[in-house]
Structures are given as structure tokens and as C-alpha cells.
Design a protein around this motif. Structure first.
Motif, PDB file in Angstrom:
ATOM      1  N   GLY A  79       0.699  -1.310   0.134  1.00 25.71           N
ATOM      2  CA  GLY A  79       0.240  -0.077  -0.032  1.00 25.71           C
ATOM      3  C   GLY A  79       0.803   1.255  -0.166  1.00 25.71           C
ATOM      4  N   SER A  80       2.221   1.321  -0.052  1.00 29.54           N
ATOM      5  CA  SER A  80       2.972   2.215   0.042  1.00 29.54           C
ATOM      6  C   SER A  80       4.297   2.065  -0.605  1.00 29.54           C
ATOM      7  CB  SER A  80       3.062   2.898   1.515  1.00 29.54           C
ATOM      8  OG  SER A  80       4.056   3.958   1.342  1.00 29.54           O
ATOM      9  N   GLU A  81       4.974   2.858  -1.348  1.00 30.16           N
ATOM     10  CA  GLU A  81       6.157   2.644  -1.928  1.00 30.16           C
ATOM     11  C   GLU A  81       7.419   3.144  -0.960  1.00 30.16           C
ATOM     12  OE1 GLU A  81       7.147   2.837  -6.358  1.00 30.16           O
ATOM     13  OE2 GLU A  81       5.512   4.153  -6.208  1.00 30.16           O
ATOM     14  N   GLU A  82       6.989   3.884   0.089  1.00 31.16           N
ATOM     15  CA  GLU A  82       7.938   4.402   1.186  1.00 31.16           C
ATOM     16  C   GLU A  82       8.392   3.207   1.982  1.00 31.16           C
ATOM     17  OE1 GLU A  82       7.618   7.000   5.276  1.00 31.16           O
ATOM     18  OE2 GLU A  82       6.340   7.401   3.539  1.00 31.16           O
ATOM     19  N   GLY A  83       9.708   3.188   1.952  1.00 26.98           N
ATOM     20  CA  GLY A  83      10.622   2.121   2.497  1.00 26.98           C
ATOM     21  C   GLY A  83      10.706   1.018   1.709  1.00 26.98           C
ATOM     22  N   LEU A  84      10.104   0.916   0.224  1.00 28.39           N
ATOM     23  CA  LEU A  84      10.024  -0.361  -0.405  1.00 28.39           C
ATOM     24  C   LEU A  84      11.459  -0.842  -0.662  1.00 28.39           C
ATOM     25  CD1 LEU A  84       8.449  -2.560  -2.117  1.00 28.39           C
ATOM     26  CD2 LEU A  84       8.214  -0.935  -3.892  1.00 28.39           C
ATOM     27  N   VAL A  85      11.758  -2.063  -0.345  1.00 28.68           N
ATOM     28  CA  VAL A  85      13.356  -2.730  -0.767  1.00 28.68           C
ATOM     29  C   VAL A  85      12.653  -3.990  -1.268  1.00 28.68           C
ATOM     30  CG1 VAL A  85      15.545  -3.279   0.182  1.00 28.68           C
ATOM     31  CG2 VAL A  85      14.208  -1.301   1.211  1.00 28.68           C
ATOM     32  N   VAL A  86      13.586  -4.324  -2.391  1.00 25.66           N
ATOM     33  CA  VAL A  86      13.231  -5.772  -3.018  1.00 25.66           C
ATOM     34  C   VAL A  86      14.670  -6.243  -3.097  1.00 25.66           C
ATOM     35  CG1 VAL A  86      12.660  -6.875  -4.907  1.00 25.66           C
ATOM     36  CG2 VAL A  86      11.338  -4.948  -4.193  1.00 25.66           C
ATOM     37  N   ALA A  92      21.610 -15.985   4.418  1.00 22.60           N
ATOM     38  CA  ALA A  92      22.327 -14.884   4.832  1.00 22.60           C
ATOM     39  C   ALA A  92      22.660 -13.949   3.374  1.00 22.60           C
ATOM     40  CB  ALA A  92      23.580 -15.039   5.717  1.00 22.60           C
ATOM     41  N   ASN A  93      22.513 -14.419   2.256  1.00 25.81           N
ATOM     42  CA  ASN A  93      23.029 -13.918   1.166  1.00 25.81           C
ATOM     43  C   ASN A  93      21.889 -13.308   0.273  1.00 25.81           C
ATOM     44  OD1 ASN A  93      25.702 -14.831   1.521  1.00 25.81           O
ATOM     45  ND2 ASN A  93      25.159 -16.942   0.968  1.00 25.81           N
ATOM     46  N   TRP A  94      21.929 -11.825   0.284  1.00 24.74           N
ATOM     47  CA  TRP A  94      20.871 -10.997  -0.216  1.00 24.74           C
ATOM     48  C   TRP A  94      21.349 -10.097  -1.195  1.00 24.74           C
ATOM     49  CZ3 TRP A  94      15.928 -13.126  -0.081  1.00 24.74           C
ATOM     50  CH2 TRP A  94      15.641 -13.933   0.680  1.00 24.74           C
ATOM     51  N   SER A  95      20.793  -9.903  -2.074  1.00 27.08           N
ATOM     52  CA  SER A  95      21.203  -8.889  -3.131  1.00 27.08           C
ATOM     53  C   SER A  95      20.103  -7.763  -3.528  1.00 27.08           C
ATOM     54  CB  SER A  95      21.726  -9.440  -4.574  1.00 27.08           C
ATOM     55  OG  SER A  95      22.785 -10.464  -4.341  1.00 27.08           O
ATOM     56  N   ALA A  96      20.299  -6.414  -3.404  1.00 27.60           N
ATOM     57  CA  ALA A  96      19.168  -5.676  -3.805  1.00 27.60           C
ATOM     58  C   ALA A  96      18.773  -5.843  -5.314  1.00 27.60           C
ATOM     59  CB  ALA A  96      19.576  -4.019  -3.355  1.00 27.60           C
ATOM     60  N   VAL A  97      17.427  -5.358  -5.613  1.00 34.36           N
ATOM     61  CA  VAL A  97      17.043  -5.236  -6.946  1.00 34.36           C
ATOM     62  C   VAL A  97      16.358  -4.049  -6.923  1.00 34.36           C
ATOM     63  CG1 VAL A  97      15.428  -6.315  -8.592  1.00 34.36           C
ATOM     64  CG2 VAL A  97      16.447  -7.931  -7.134  1.00 34.36           C
ATOM     65  N   THR A  98      16.951  -3.257  -8.212  1.00 36.94           N
ATOM     66  CA  THR A  98      16.449  -1.833  -8.170  1.00 36.94           C
ATOM     67  C   THR A  98      15.726  -1.645  -9.756  1.00 36.94           C
ATOM     68  OG1 THR A  98      18.473  -1.194  -9.106  1.00 36.94           O
ATOM     69  CG2 THR A  98      17.890  -0.850  -6.793  1.00 36.94           C
ATOM     70  N   ASP A  99      16.100  -2.696 -10.615  1.00 34.95           N
ATOM     71  CA  ASP A  99      15.580  -2.639 -12.093  1.00 34.95           C
ATOM     72  C   ASP A  99      14.125  -3.364 -12.002  1.00 34.95           C
ATOM     73  OD1 ASP A  99      16.946  -4.797 -11.960  1.00 34.95           O
ATOM     74  OD2 ASP A  99      17.100  -5.129 -13.975  1.00 34.95           O
ATOM     75  N   TYR A 100      13.272  -2.827 -11.429  1.00 31.86           N
ATOM     76  CA  TYR A 100      11.895  -3.430 -11.610  1.00 31.86           C
ATOM     77  C   TYR A 100      10.588  -2.062 -11.656  1.00 31.86           C
ATOM     78  CZ  TYR A 100      11.332  -2.207  -6.557  1.00 31.86           C
ATOM     79  OH  TYR A 100      11.502  -1.521  -5.482  1.00 31.86           O
ATOM     80  N   GLU A 101       9.491  -2.370 -12.070  1.00 33.07           N
ATOM     81  CA  GLU A 101       8.578  -1.514 -11.742  1.00 33.07           C
ATOM     82  C   GLU A 101       7.556  -2.154 -11.085  1.00 33.07           C
ATOM     83  OE1 GLU A 101       7.291  -0.253 -15.750  1.00 33.07           O
ATOM     84  OE2 GLU A 101       9.309   0.595 -16.197  1.00 33.07           O
ATOM     85  N   GLY A 122      12.883  -8.376 -18.823  1.00 36.89           N
ATOM     86  CA  GLY A 122      13.951  -9.344 -18.084  1.00 36.89           C
ATOM     87  C   GLY A 122      13.012 -10.436 -17.391  1.00 36.89           C
ATOM     88  N   THR A 123      13.941 -11.123 -16.543  1.00 42.60           N
ATOM     89  CA  THR A 123      13.396 -12.091 -15.792  1.00 42.60           C
ATOM     90  C   THR A 123      13.826 -12.095 -14.499  1.00 42.60           C
ATOM     91  OG1 THR A 123      15.362 -13.574 -16.187  1.00 42.60           O
ATOM     92  CG2 THR A 123      13.264 -13.657 -17.776  1.00 42.60           C
ATOM     93  N   TRP A 124      13.227 -12.773 -13.370  1.00 41.07           N
ATOM     94  CA  TRP A 124      13.716 -12.518 -12.235  1.00 41.07           C
ATOM     95  C   TRP A 124      14.759 -13.666 -11.820  1.00 41.07           C
ATOM     96  CZ3 TRP A 124      12.931  -9.060  -8.508  1.00 41.07           C
ATOM     97  CH2 TRP A 124      11.786  -8.090  -8.698  1.00 41.07           C
ATOM     98  N   GLY A 125      14.686 -14.658 -12.763  1.00 38.68           N
ATOM     99  CA  GLY A 125      15.786 -15.785 -12.690  1.00 38.68           C
ATOM    100  C   GLY A 125      16.236 -16.209 -11.226  1.00 38.68           C
ATOM    101  N   ILE A 126      15.368 -16.478 -10.685  1.00 38.74           N
ATOM    102  CA  ILE A 126      15.333 -17.064  -9.214  1.00 38.74           C
ATOM    103  C   ILE A 126      14.764 -18.456  -8.926  1.00 38.74           C
ATOM    104  CG2 ILE A 126      15.875 -15.034  -8.275  1.00 38.74           C
ATOM    105  CD1 ILE A 126      13.041 -14.636  -7.581  1.00 38.74           C
ATOM    106  N   ALA A 127      15.209 -19.608  -9.670  1.00 40.90           N
ATOM    107  CA  ALA A 127      14.663 -20.845  -9.705  1.00 40.90           C
ATOM    108  C   ALA A 127      14.722 -21.323  -8.247  1.00 40.90           C
ATOM    109  CB  ALA A 127      15.329 -21.576 -10.659  1.00 40.90           C
ATOM    110  N   THR A 128      15.876 -21.086  -7.610  1.00 38.01           N
ATOM    111  CA  THR A 128      16.121 -21.876  -6.277  1.00 38.01           C
ATOM    112  C   THR A 128      16.357 -20.763  -5.174  1.00 38.01           C
ATOM    113  OG1 THR A 128      18.533 -21.969  -6.637  1.00 38.01           O
ATOM    114  CG2 THR A 128      17.441 -23.613  -7.258  1.00 38.01           C
ATOM    115  N   ALA A 129      16.233 -19.570  -5.587  1.00 32.68           N
ATOM    116  CA  ALA A 129      16.234 -18.295  -4.561  1.00 32.68           C
ATOM    117  C   ALA A 129      14.681 -17.877  -4.098  1.00 32.68           C
ATOM    118  CB  ALA A 129      17.013 -17.107  -5.170  1.00 32.68           C
ATOM    119  N   ARG A 130      14.967 -17.041  -3.283  1.00 30.90           N
ATOM    120  CA  ARG A 130      13.594 -16.307  -2.970  1.00 30.90           C
ATOM    121  C   ARG A 130      13.603 -14.669  -2.996  1.00 30.90           C
ATOM    122  NH1 ARG A 130      12.502 -20.975  -2.532  1.00 30.90           N
ATOM    123  NH2 ARG A 130      11.937 -22.206  -0.704  1.00 30.90           N
ATOM    124  N   LEU A 131      12.408 -14.260  -2.936  1.00 26.12           N
ATOM    125  CA  LEU A 131      12.302 -12.871  -2.895  1.00 26.12           C
ATOM    126  C   LEU A 131      12.152 -12.118  -1.775  1.00 26.12           C
ATOM    127  CD1 LEU A 131      12.332 -10.629  -5.302  1.00 26.12           C
ATOM    128  CD2 LEU A 131       9.891 -10.870  -5.131  1.00 26.12           C
TER     129      LEU A 131
END
Length: 197
Positions: A79-86, A92-101, A122-131
Motif C-alpha cells: 500500500g505504499s512505496e515508502e521504504g520499499l526494498v526488494v 544470509a546472502n541477499w542482493s538488492a534489486v532496483t531494476d523493476y517497476e 527481463g526475468t527474475w531468474g530465481i529458480a532456487t532463490a527467494r524474493l
């Protein structure tokens, strides 16, 4: 619980109970809470907004839609884009994603939630990872239809104590059984039900 879709004052007004009469407040508050949570369960979503961003982790299986303009990752209502992080990863291994709409286009401006994250061409390309998504989940504001449905349902639930066997009576139309589902409540909330829920 907080986050009811109808206030105590609105429910008292609907039932013609004086605002200063607090003898039935516990029953009225139970009816408000039950009506609100029932709407949440029926629609598969909640219409109140987290006060602060929280972090949820999603399994990609069954949540990615292939669109003509890229991969759309379906998320719970935001419900808000404020503080939205993907982020993408696991453990323990996470990488920020910024190229999305966000999707649908202009959702928040229309008073609707964000329900998807689109990787344009593009693709999310995360067959075994999580979002992992940090956001304020819920709806930007409670829709008028949901507020009205909660008011009707809370009124009905409060009055239910007068018909313990599910039978109501009137001098005008006699005795009859209560329907299991209020048609007005259903008409108000049906457009908000998550498809396939």
C-alpha cells in the motif's frame, strides 16, 4: 485487535445507540472485529496498511507470470512505496534489486495496492532463490465498499444475539430464516476477492 474497518461510533450510530452508552461496547467491538476479519478471510487480503515497513520472504514458485514486457512477480498487496526494498537470495546472502517497476501502473494513485513487481524485458531468474520484500503491506486506504460492508456485517453480527436459532421475525413479514450470506455485503466485497482465492 485494531484495524477494524468500521469505528465504534459509526456502529453505534447505525444501531441508534447513544454515543455515551458504553454498556454494550464489548459486544459492539467483537462484532466490528469479527466483521473486519471475516472480510479479510473472504477476500484473501487485508485493507489496513502496516504502520511501518515489514519484511516478508516469498517463494517464487507459482508467483511469476510471463508477460510480453517481462516477468511479473506477484506479491501480497503493498500500500505504499515508502521504504520499499526488494532483494533476491536466500539464507544470509541477499542482493538488492532496483531494476523493476511496480504493477499495476498508477495503482497507488488510484487508491489500489501494488500487486506485482515487473522486470521490464527481463526475468527474475530465481529458480532456487527467494524474493524478500520490505514494504508497508495492505491497502493505501480502506475502500468505501469495504467500510460499508463491515458496517452492515457488524450490525448483523451484533443483532444476531436476538436470533440465536437463525430465525428472525417481524409483524410485517412473519418469521423467516436468516440467510447464510448477506447479499449486500457480498456485492460490496466480491470485486475485491483475489482471483482464484
Amino acid at each position: 485487535m485494531a484495524n477494524e474497518y468500521v469505528t465504534l461510533e459509526e456502529l453505534k450510530s447505525q444501531l441508534k445507540i447513544e454515543p455515551s452508552d458504553d454498556t454494550r461496547d464489548a459486544d459492539l467491538n467483537r462484532a466490528r472485529a469479527s466483521a473486519s476479519r471475516s472480510i479479510d478471510k473472504t477476500t484473501g487480503r487485508r485493507f489496513w496498511l502496516d504502520p511501518e515497513p515489514v519484511t516478508w520472504t516469498f517463494n517464487p514458485r507459482g508467483r511469476i507470470c510471463r508477460e510480453d514486457d517481462g516477468d511479473l512477480f506477484l506479491v501480497d498487496d503493498i500500500g505504499s512505496e515508502e521504504g520499499l526494498v526488494v532483494e533476491v537470495g536466500s539464507g544470509a546472502n541477499w542482493s538488492a534489486v532496483t531494476d523493476y517497476e511496480t504493477s499495476p501502473d498508477n495503482a497507488l494513485a488510484k487508491g489500489q495496492p501494488i500487486t506485482g513487481l515487473l522486470r521490464v524485458l527481463g526475468t527474475w531468474g530465481i529458480a532456487t532463490a527467494r524474493l524478500r520484500v520490505t514494504a508497508q503491506f495492505g491497502w493505501p486506504t480502506v475502500p468505501d465498499d469495504i467500510q460499508q460492508a463491515a458496517l452492515i456485517q457488524a450490525t448483523r453480527l451484533f443483532k444476531r444475539k436476538d436470533s440465536p436459532e437463525g430465525i428472525i421475525g417481524s409483524a410485517e413479514w412473519g418469521v423467516r430464516n436468516l440467510s447464510r450470506r448477506d447479499p449486500d455485503v457480498w456485492a460490496l466485497i466480491e470485486p475485491y476477492i483475489i482471483p482464484g482465492f
